[in-house]
Design an enzyme around this catalytic site. Sequence first.
Site, mmCIF file in Angstrom:
data_model
loop_
_atom_site.group_PDB
_atom_site.id
_atom_site.type_symbol
_atom_site.label_atom_id
_atom_site.label_comp_id
_atom_site.label_asym_id
_atom_site.label_seq_id
_atom_site.Cartn_x
_atom_site.Cartn_y
_atom_site.Cartn_z
ATOM 1 N N GLY A 131 0.842 -1.185 0.000
ATOM 2 C CA GLY A 131 0.000 0.000 0.000
ATOM 3 C C GLY A 131 0.880 1.238 0.000
ATOM 4 O O GLY A 131 2.018 1.203 0.487
ATOM 5 N N GLN B 95 2.934 9.911 1.324
ATOM 6 C CA GLN B 95 4.211 9.208 1.352
ATOM 7 C C GLN B 95 5.089 9.521 0.142
ATOM 8 O O GLN B 95 6.259 9.162 0.113
ATOM 9 C CB GLN B 95 3.988 7.700 1.454
ATOM 10 C CG GLN B 95 3.388 7.274 2.778
ATOM 11 C CD GLN B 95 3.195 5.786 2.827
ATOM 12 O OE1 GLN B 95 2.201 5.255 2.335
ATOM 13 N NE2 GLN B 95 4.163 5.093 3.410
ATOM 14 N N CYS C 30 5.659 0.093 7.699
ATOM 15 C CA CYS C 30 5.328 1.221 6.832
ATOM 16 C C CYS C 30 6.563 1.602 6.027
ATOM 17 O O CYS C 30 7.673 1.648 6.577
ATOM 18 C CB CYS C 30 4.867 2.401 7.687
ATOM 19 S SG CYS C 30 4.444 3.880 6.759
ATOM 20 N N LEU C 31 6.379 1.883 4.747
ATOM 21 C CA LEU C 31 7.504 2.270 3.901
ATOM 22 C C LEU C 31 8.171 3.553 4.384
ATOM 23 O O LEU C 31 9.361 3.745 4.170
ATOM 24 C CB LEU C 31 7.044 2.432 2.446
ATOM 25 C CG LEU C 31 6.525 1.167 1.763
ATOM 26 C CD1 LEU C 31 6.033 1.487 0.356
ATOM 27 C CD2 LEU C 31 7.578 0.076 1.743
ATOM 28 N N HIS D 200 -4.978 1.049 7.195
ATOM 29 C CA HIS D 200 -3.610 1.554 7.353
ATOM 30 C C HIS D 200 -3.363 2.716 6.386
ATOM 31 O O HIS D 200 -2.864 3.773 6.788
ATOM 32 C CB HIS D 200 -2.610 0.422 7.107
ATOM 33 C CG HIS D 200 -1.181 0.846 7.183
ATOM 34 N ND1 HIS D 200 -0.357 0.499 8.228
ATOM 35 C CD2 HIS D 200 -0.409 1.592 6.340
ATOM 36 C CE1 HIS D 200 0.853 1.022 8.029
ATOM 37 N NE2 HIS D 200 0.843 1.679 6.889
ATOM 38 N N GLU D 201 -3.720 2.524 5.123
ATOM 39 C CA GLU D 201 -3.487 3.581 4.128
ATOM 40 C C GLU D 201 -4.399 4.781 4.360
ATOM 41 O O GLU D 201 -3.979 5.930 4.206
ATOM 42 C CB GLU D 201 -3.661 3.034 2.709
ATOM 43 C CG GLU D 201 -2.675 1.937 2.336
ATOM 44 C CD GLU D 201 -1.220 2.293 2.599
ATOM 45 O OE1 GLU D 201 -0.823 3.469 2.416
ATOM 46 O OE2 GLU D 201 -0.461 1.395 3.015
ATOM 47 N N HIS E 102 -3.087 7.286 6.750
ATOM 48 C CA HIS E 102 -2.133 8.248 6.186
ATOM 49 C C HIS E 102 -2.842 9.512 5.710
ATOM 50 O O HIS E 102 -2.299 10.610 5.802
ATOM 51 C CB HIS E 102 -1.373 7.636 5.007
ATOM 52 C CG HIS E 102 -0.208 6.790 5.395
ATOM 53 N ND1 HIS E 102 0.925 7.303 5.993
ATOM 54 C CD2 HIS E 102 0.022 5.457 5.262
ATOM 55 C CE1 HIS E 102 1.797 6.333 6.205
ATOM 56 N NE2 HIS E 102 1.264 5.194 5.781
#
Length: 194
Positions: free
Chosen positions: A45, A50, A106-107, A148-149, A152
Amino acid sequence: MIYPIVAYGDPILRKPTQFIEKDQLDLKKLSEDMFETMHGANGVGLAAPQIGMNIRVFVVDATPFSEKDDDDDDEPDLSLVDFKKTFINPEILEEDGKEWAFEEGCLSIPGIRGDVYRPERVKIRYRDTDWNEYTEEYTGMAARIIQHEYDHLLGKLFVDYLPTLKKQLIKGKLADITKGNVDSDYRMRFPGRR
Protein backbone atom coordinates in the site's frame (compact mmCIF):
# COMPACT_ATOMS: atom_id res chain seq x y z
CA MET A 1 8.15 7.43 -12.47
CA ILE A 2 9.38 6.24 -9.10
CA TYR A 3 9.06 8.79 -6.33
CA PRO A 4 11.26 8.84 -3.23
CA ILE A 5 9.34 7.70 -0.15
CA VAL A 6 8.85 10.45 2.43
CA ALA A 7 10.45 9.44 5.73
CA TYR A 8 9.05 9.59 9.24
CA GLY A 9 9.41 13.07 10.70
CA ASP A 10 8.35 14.94 7.57
CA PRO A 11 5.40 17.21 8.48
CA ILE A 12 3.39 16.11 5.41
CA LEU A 13 2.86 12.71 7.04
CA ARG A 14 0.97 14.42 9.88
CA LYS A 15 -1.28 16.71 7.81
CA PRO A 16 -4.85 15.76 6.94
CA THR A 17 -5.12 15.51 3.15
CA GLN A 18 -7.29 17.47 0.74
CA PHE A 19 -10.08 16.12 -1.47
CA ILE A 20 -9.34 16.51 -5.16
CA GLU A 21 -11.50 17.60 -8.09
CA LYS A 22 -12.18 15.42 -11.12
CA ASP A 23 -9.78 17.06 -13.57
CA GLN A 24 -7.30 18.43 -11.05
CA LEU A 25 -4.62 15.82 -11.90
CA ASP A 26 -3.82 13.11 -14.40
CA LEU A 27 -5.16 10.41 -12.09
CA LYS A 28 -4.19 7.49 -14.32
CA LYS A 29 -0.57 8.67 -14.49
CA LEU A 30 -0.48 9.37 -10.74
CA SER A 31 -1.89 5.90 -10.05
CA GLU A 32 0.67 4.23 -12.33
CA ASP A 33 3.51 6.17 -10.68
CA MET A 34 2.28 5.28 -7.20
CA PHE A 35 2.05 1.57 -8.08
CA GLU A 36 5.54 1.69 -9.62
CA THR A 37 6.90 3.43 -6.50
CA MET A 38 5.14 0.98 -4.16
CA HIS A 39 6.28 -2.12 -6.06
CA GLY A 40 9.83 -0.76 -6.22
CA ALA A 41 9.81 -0.61 -2.42
CA ASN A 42 8.09 -4.02 -2.02
CA GLY A 43 5.05 -2.47 -0.37
CA VAL A 44 1.39 -3.51 -0.44
CA GLY A 45 0.00 0.00 0.00
CA LEU A 46 1.09 3.59 -0.60
CA ALA A 47 -0.67 6.85 0.24
CA ALA A 48 -0.11 10.17 -1.53
CA PRO A 49 1.49 11.86 1.53
CA GLN A 50 4.21 9.21 1.35
CA ILE A 51 5.31 10.69 -1.99
CA GLY A 52 4.93 14.26 -0.77
CA MET A 53 1.41 14.99 -2.06
CA ASN A 54 -1.25 16.32 0.31
CA ILE A 55 -4.22 14.73 -1.49
CA ARG A 56 -6.71 11.96 -0.69
CA VAL A 57 -5.34 9.13 -2.82
CA PHE A 58 -3.90 5.73 -1.99
CA VAL A 59 -3.12 2.55 -3.89
CA VAL A 60 -3.08 -1.05 -2.71
CA ASP A 61 -1.84 -4.31 -4.21
CA ALA A 62 -2.19 -7.18 -1.76
CA THR A 63 -0.92 -9.84 -4.15
CA PRO A 64 2.02 -10.72 -1.83
CA PHE A 65 -0.49 -11.70 0.89
CA SER A 66 -2.34 -13.98 -1.55
CA GLU A 67 0.72 -16.09 -2.34
CA LYS A 68 1.63 -19.13 -0.26
CA ASP A 69 4.96 -18.89 1.51
CA ASP A 70 6.98 -22.13 1.30
CA ASP A 71 7.95 -21.76 4.98
CA ASP A 72 4.41 -21.00 6.12
CA ASP A 73 1.74 -23.56 7.01
CA ASP A 74 -1.06 -21.04 6.46
CA GLU A 75 -3.07 -21.21 3.27
CA PRO A 76 -2.88 -18.24 0.91
CA ASP A 77 -5.65 -15.64 1.21
CA LEU A 78 -7.40 -16.04 -2.13
CA SER A 79 -9.60 -12.99 -1.48
CA LEU A 80 -6.46 -10.88 -2.01
CA VAL A 81 -5.49 -12.33 -5.41
CA ASP A 82 -7.00 -9.46 -7.41
CA PHE A 83 -6.99 -6.86 -4.66
CA LYS A 84 -5.20 -4.13 -6.61
CA LYS A 85 -6.97 -0.77 -6.54
CA THR A 86 -6.62 2.98 -6.55
CA PHE A 87 -8.75 4.82 -3.98
CA ILE A 88 -9.46 8.48 -4.79
CA ASN A 89 -11.22 10.72 -2.25
CA PRO A 90 -11.98 7.72 -0.03
CA GLU A 91 -14.23 8.01 3.00
CA ILE A 92 -14.58 5.19 5.52
CA LEU A 93 -18.28 4.94 6.31
CA GLU A 94 -18.17 2.11 8.87
CA GLU A 95 -15.62 0.06 10.80
CA ASP A 96 -16.80 -2.81 12.94
CA GLY A 97 -16.28 -6.39 14.00
CA LYS A 98 -13.79 -7.95 16.36
CA GLU A 99 -10.46 -6.13 16.60
CA TRP A 100 -7.47 -8.32 15.73
CA ALA A 101 -3.74 -7.81 15.87
CA PHE A 102 -1.27 -7.98 13.03
CA GLU A 103 2.33 -6.86 12.87
CA GLU A 104 2.33 -3.80 10.62
CA GLY A 105 5.14 -1.85 9.05
CA CYS A 106 5.33 1.22 6.83
CA LEU A 107 7.50 2.27 3.90
CA SER A 108 8.00 5.67 5.58
CA ILE A 109 9.27 3.95 8.75
CA PRO A 110 11.71 1.27 7.53
CA GLY A 111 12.93 -1.37 9.96
CA ILE A 112 10.18 -0.86 12.54
CA ARG A 113 7.17 -3.13 12.96
CA GLY A 114 4.55 -3.56 15.64
CA ASP A 115 1.24 -5.22 16.43
CA VAL A 116 -1.74 -3.00 15.66
CA TYR A 117 -5.33 -3.89 16.53
CA ARG A 118 -7.93 -2.96 13.92
CA PRO A 119 -11.61 -3.86 13.36
CA GLU A 120 -12.13 -6.78 10.99
CA ARG A 121 -14.59 -5.04 8.61
CA VAL A 122 -14.63 -1.72 6.78
CA LYS A 123 -17.13 -0.04 4.47
CA ILE A 124 -15.60 2.59 2.19
CA ARG A 125 -16.78 4.99 -0.52
CA TYR A 126 -14.23 6.11 -3.12
CA ARG A 127 -13.65 6.96 -6.76
CA ASP A 128 -11.45 5.17 -9.28
CA THR A 129 -9.18 6.77 -11.89
CA ASP A 130 -12.15 7.09 -14.29
CA TRP A 131 -14.03 9.01 -11.56
CA ASN A 132 -16.56 6.19 -11.05
CA GLU A 133 -17.87 6.07 -7.48
CA TYR A 134 -18.06 2.85 -5.44
CA THR A 135 -19.21 1.86 -1.98
CA GLU A 136 -17.69 -1.47 -0.96
CA GLU A 137 -17.10 -3.61 2.12
CA TYR A 138 -13.88 -5.42 2.93
CA THR A 139 -12.89 -7.81 5.71
CA GLY A 140 -9.71 -9.31 7.12
CA MET A 141 -6.38 -8.36 5.57
CA ALA A 142 -7.99 -6.25 2.82
CA ALA A 143 -9.78 -4.17 5.47
CA ARG A 144 -6.53 -3.78 7.43
CA ILE A 145 -4.57 -2.57 4.40
CA ILE A 146 -7.30 -0.03 3.62
CA GLN A 147 -7.41 1.19 7.25
CA HIS A 148 -3.61 1.55 7.35
CA GLU A 149 -3.49 3.58 4.13
CA TYR A 150 -6.57 5.60 5.04
CA ASP A 151 -4.85 6.60 8.29
CA HIS A 152 -2.13 8.25 6.19
CA LEU A 153 -4.80 10.52 4.70
CA LEU A 154 -5.73 11.62 8.24
CA GLY A 155 -2.14 12.26 9.29
CA LYS A 156 -1.93 9.10 11.42
CA LEU A 157 0.77 6.43 11.39
CA PHE A 158 0.75 2.85 12.64
CA VAL A 159 3.22 3.75 15.41
CA ASP A 160 0.50 5.94 16.95
CA TYR A 161 -1.38 2.74 17.90
CA LEU A 162 1.53 1.07 19.66
CA PRO A 163 1.59 0.70 23.46
CA THR A 164 3.50 3.36 25.40
CA LEU A 165 6.36 1.01 26.28
CA LYS A 166 6.87 0.00 22.65
CA LYS A 167 6.86 3.70 21.66
CA GLN A 168 9.58 4.37 24.22
CA LEU A 169 11.64 1.46 22.91
CA ILE A 170 11.54 2.70 19.29
CA LYS A 171 11.96 6.41 20.05
CA GLY A 172 15.68 6.38 19.15
CA LYS A 173 15.07 4.44 15.92
CA LEU A 174 12.38 6.94 14.88
CA ALA A 175 14.80 9.81 15.56
CA ASP A 176 17.42 8.06 13.41
CA ILE A 177 14.93 7.71 10.53
CA THR A 178 14.13 11.43 10.74
CA LYS A 179 17.87 12.20 10.46
CA GLY A 180 18.34 9.80 7.55
CA ASN A 181 20.33 7.29 9.60
CA VAL A 182 18.53 4.23 8.27
CA ASP A 183 19.08 1.55 5.65
CA SER A 184 16.38 1.01 3.05
CA ASP A 185 16.28 -0.77 -0.28
CA TYR A 186 14.51 2.18 -1.91
CA ARG A 187 15.06 5.89 -2.33
CA MET A 188 13.76 8.06 0.50
CA ARG A 189 13.27 11.77 1.19
CA PHE A 190 14.22 12.83 4.71
CA PRO A 191 12.99 15.88 6.65
CA GLY A 192 15.30 18.85 6.28
CA ARG A 193 16.96 17.42 3.15
CA ARG A 194 15.92 18.08 -0.42
